[in-house]
Scaffold this active site. Structure first.
Site, short mmCIF file in Angstrom:
data_model
loop_
_atom_site.label_atom_id
_atom_site.label_comp_id
_atom_site.label_asym_id
_atom_site.label_seq_id
_atom_site.Cartn_x
_atom_site.Cartn_y
_atom_site.Cartn_z
N ARG A 1 3.94 1.19 12.24
CA ARG A 1 3.70 -0.15 11.91
C ARG A 1 3.82 -0.40 10.53
NH1 ARG A 1 -1.88 -2.86 10.97
NH2 ARG A 1 -1.14 -5.27 11.04
N ASN B 1 -7.62 -4.96 15.00
CA ASN B 1 -7.94 -3.70 13.82
C ASN B 1 -9.55 -3.58 14.25
OD1 ASN B 1 -5.35 -4.03 13.21
ND2 ASN B 1 -5.87 -4.64 11.24
N TRP C 1 -4.53 4.19 11.52
CA TRP C 1 -4.42 3.92 10.13
C TRP C 1 -5.04 5.09 9.58
CZ3 TRP C 1 -2.34 -0.33 7.19
CH2 TRP C 1 -2.69 0.03 5.94
N TYR D 1 -12.72 -0.63 13.44
CA TYR D 1 -13.30 0.63 12.91
C TYR D 1 -14.68 0.86 13.22
CZ TYR D 1 -9.00 0.64 9.85
OH TYR D 1 -7.96 0.61 9.59
N ASN E 1 -1.28 -10.21 9.02
CA ASN E 1 -2.32 -9.21 9.14
C ASN E 1 -3.98 -9.51 8.82
OD1 ASN E 1 -3.12 -6.31 9.60
ND2 ASN E 1 -3.99 -6.71 7.32
N GLU E 2 -4.93 -9.34 9.77
CA GLU E 2 -6.16 -9.75 9.65
C GLU E 2 -6.43 -11.00 8.99
OE1 GLU E 2 -8.27 -6.26 7.50
OE2 GLU E 2 -7.78 -5.04 8.89
N GLN F 1 0.84 -1.11 -0.12
CA GLN F 1 0.02 -0.04 -0.16
C GLN F 1 0.81 1.39 -0.11
OE1 GLN F 1 -2.40 -1.97 3.02
NE2 GLN F 1 -4.09 -0.67 2.19
N HIS G 1 0.93 -9.24 4.83
CA HIS G 1 -0.13 -8.23 4.95
C HIS G 1 -0.73 -8.31 3.41
CE1 HIS G 1 -1.96 -4.57 6.53
NE2 HIS G 1 -2.48 -4.59 5.60
N GLU H 1 -4.82 -0.85 14.20
CA GLU H 1 -5.64 -0.19 13.34
C GLU H 1 -6.64 0.57 13.81
OE1 GLU H 1 -6.09 -1.57 9.30
OE2 GLU H 1 -4.37 -2.82 9.25
#
Ligand SMILES: *[C@@H]1O[C@H](CO)[C@@H](O)[C@H](O)[C@H]1NC(C)=O
Ligand SMILES: *[C@@H]1O[C@H](CO)[C@@H](O)[C@H](O)[C@H]1NC(C)=O
Ligand SMILES: *[C@@H]1O[C@H](CO)[C@@H](O)[C@H](O)[C@H]1NC(C)=O
Ligand SMILES: *[C@@H]1O[C@H](CO)[C@@H](O)[C@H](O)[C@H]1NC(C)=O
Length: 503
Positions: free
Chosen positions: A109, A341, A452, A343, A198-199, A54, A153, A409
């Site tokens: 991170r 993470n 994030w 949101y 990740n995730e 990213q 990731h 995140e």
């Protein structure tokens, strides 16, 4: 003097001159909030998060080979948007570390691109990839910023996907552990926080069930997209199983060969919503527990108790692999911290009547329907629901023996090229760190918070349509100039009050 002032100072100055001091005070109060970094326990780290594909760009430079994410983006899943250039951090990392210093971050991170470090997926290390990560880590450490590193990731080397199907083959475990071994031995003298994957839960759902993420595998009638190959009924469970085995093997290797000399910590990361029953019916309440078991429990039950939640075994039946006693023992306790993470909040409606059909996929096995707290889908920005963060942390405290947590995140989505005056991001961050402090004071074992994101990156679902950054990246400028948003000034102010306090 004006020349050296940030945009925000100029903005405040103009406001002050034209509208008087009263406005300045109101404005200052607004962006500061009632909590500062100073209020958090000593040793708590504040940072920002990112991932290799990213932010780095330079996808074909210096020996890097494609990952499954390059393939996905270049297959047109994202209207042609790719991470080919992204923020070009590969070339601009020194400038970006300077931004981190100015913002006052304790930690950053990021993830290592496996196919940059080991272009064939296994075997020889690419000296230029090694040099890049050594330089980047040195730059961070020499500026007092802790590197928190993720190994995977969403960007498995394409070569391993092609050779044996990547995460759906058990062969991945050996290759992942060898890659992790290279990272620990090359970077572990400076990197003290390792995250294997990740995730893991979103990667399995998105990549193998719904097909909206790399490697875009799914099968009819379950995928959200038309996948060329895959099996939504079985592969998510198989891929997830191999992720747990790979994580545990890497963590055990770290514990055995590195921990004594390097004194670091290792963990894994998952994504979570805070799930709330849609109504007060008993069905919706049970469905909410099911949602937690499938989203969080899928990975954390094995890590903490040694096996999948009962409801997963019941609903997935023989489609979910079983652990041997030895595997279960290896996985149980194979972490120092868990990464989370968060949101958004989701309301859960029971759909257990759908459990009758055969060959279900994971999403059908959960047998719920999710309702966003936001009714209007045309609103781009996330609703501000810090109570959901408190809810998830309380759930974890009560169900999983209060493990050490890093919030890896959390942040606000805005249209990428909207204003630098990102007040909704300031409000979002301020509300979440405030609530986080409340949860810590109420006993949650959280030791770090990463927003994030630092810059506006190439985003998983939105490409370049959205941004989560504290800094805007001007894609029309050949130098990809970074510009601080209001949120960068807010975070910096919040963190500098921490610095002042510890002097
Ligand atoms: C900050 O203010 C919010 C809202 O007024 C309140 O809920 C929270 O407890 C406060 N936090 C601290 C640490 O004072
Ligand atoms: C998925 O795998 C299961 C179990 O092997 C099989 O019964 C089913 O037909 C497969 N589905 C597809 C779409 O290949
Ligand atoms: C604080 O923690 C206790 C014990 O886990 C819990 O019962 C309570 O609901 C928490 N308070 C808040 C405001 O979350
Ligand atoms: C902002 O981005 C959107 C989506 O990429 C685009 O449609 C719009 O024209 C852009 N606006 C400006 C002012 O550049």
């Amino acid at each position: 003097m004006i020349k050296n002032m940030s945009n925000f100072s100029v903005f405040v100055l103009i406001m002050t001159m034209s509208l008087g001091l009263r406005i300045l005070l109101v404005c200052g109060e607004n962006i500061n909030g009632n909590v500062s970094g100073y209020d958090f326990p000593s040793g708590f780290v504040f940072g920002a998060a990112s991932s290799a594909y990213q932010m780095e760009g330079a996808v074909d430079k210096d020996g890097r080979t494609p990952s499954i994410w390059d393939t996905f983006a270049h297959s047109g899943y994202m209207n042609g948007a790719t991470g080919d250039i992204a923020c070009d951090v590969y070339h601009k990392y020194k400038e970006d570390v300077q931004l981190m210093v100015e913002t006052g971050l304790d930690a950053f991170r990021f993830s290592i691109s496996w196919s940059r470090l080991i272009p064939n997926g296994r075997g020889p290390v690419n000296p230029m990839g090694l040099r890049f990560y050594n330089n980047f880590i040195d730059e961070l450490v020499s500026h007092g910023i802790q590197p928190h590193v993720t190994l995977h990731h969403v960007d498995l080397p394409q070569v391993l996907e092609d050779e044996y199907g990547g995460w759906i083959s058990r062969k991945i475990v050996k290759d992942f552990v060898e890659y992790a071994d290279v990272c620990f031995s090359e970077f572990g003298d400076r990197v003290k926080h390792w995250t294997t994957i990740n995730e893991a839960n979103v990667f399995t759902l998105g990549g193998y069930d719904l097909g909206f993420q790399p490697p875009a595998r799914c099968s009819r009638p379950f995928g959200l997209t038309e996948c060329s190959t895959g099996n939504s009924s079985t592969e998510p469970y198989i891929a997830g199983h191999h992720m747990l085995l790979a994580h545990a093997s890497a963590a055990r290797l770290y514990e055995k060969n590195y921990k004594d000399k390097q004194h670091g910590l290792i963990g894994i990361n998952i994504f979570s919503y805070y799930f709330v029953p849609l109504t007060d019916s008993i069905e919706d309440e049970i469905a909410t527990q099911r949602a937690n078991d499938f989203y969080i429990g899928w990975f954390w039950n094995p890590l903490i108790f040694g096996d999948y939640p009962d409801i997963m075994k019941k609903n997935a039946g023989s489609r979910i692999p079983a652990f041997t006693v030895e595997e279960s023992d290896s996985i149980r306790g194979s972490f120092d911290f868990l990464g989370l993470n968060y949101y958004n909040v989701m309301y859960v409606e029971d759909k257990s009547s759908t459990l009758q059909s055969e060959n279900r996929d994971v999403v059908a096995d959960i047998a719920i329907k999710l309702h966003s707290v936001q009714n209007d889908p045309s609103i781009f920005e996330y609703p501000i629901t810090p109570w959901g963060l408190a809810g998830v942390l309380e759930y974890i405290k009560q169900h999983y023996n209060n493990p050490l947590i890093y919030i890896h995140e959390n942040g606000q989505r805005t249209r990428r090229n909207s204003t630098l005056e990102d007040r909704s991001r300031v409000e979002y961050l301020q509300a979440h760190v405030g609530t986080l402090l409340d949860t810590i004071r109420n006993g949650s074992n959280v030791k770090g918070y990463f927003t994030w994101s630092l810059l506006d990156y190439f985003e998983m679902l939105d490409g370049y349509e959205s941004g989560y950054g504290l800094y805007y990246v001007d894609l029309d400028d050949p130098n990809l100039k970074r510009q601080p948003k209001l949120s960068a000034h807010w975070y910096s102010d919040f963190l500098k009050r921490k610095e002042k306090a510890s002097l």
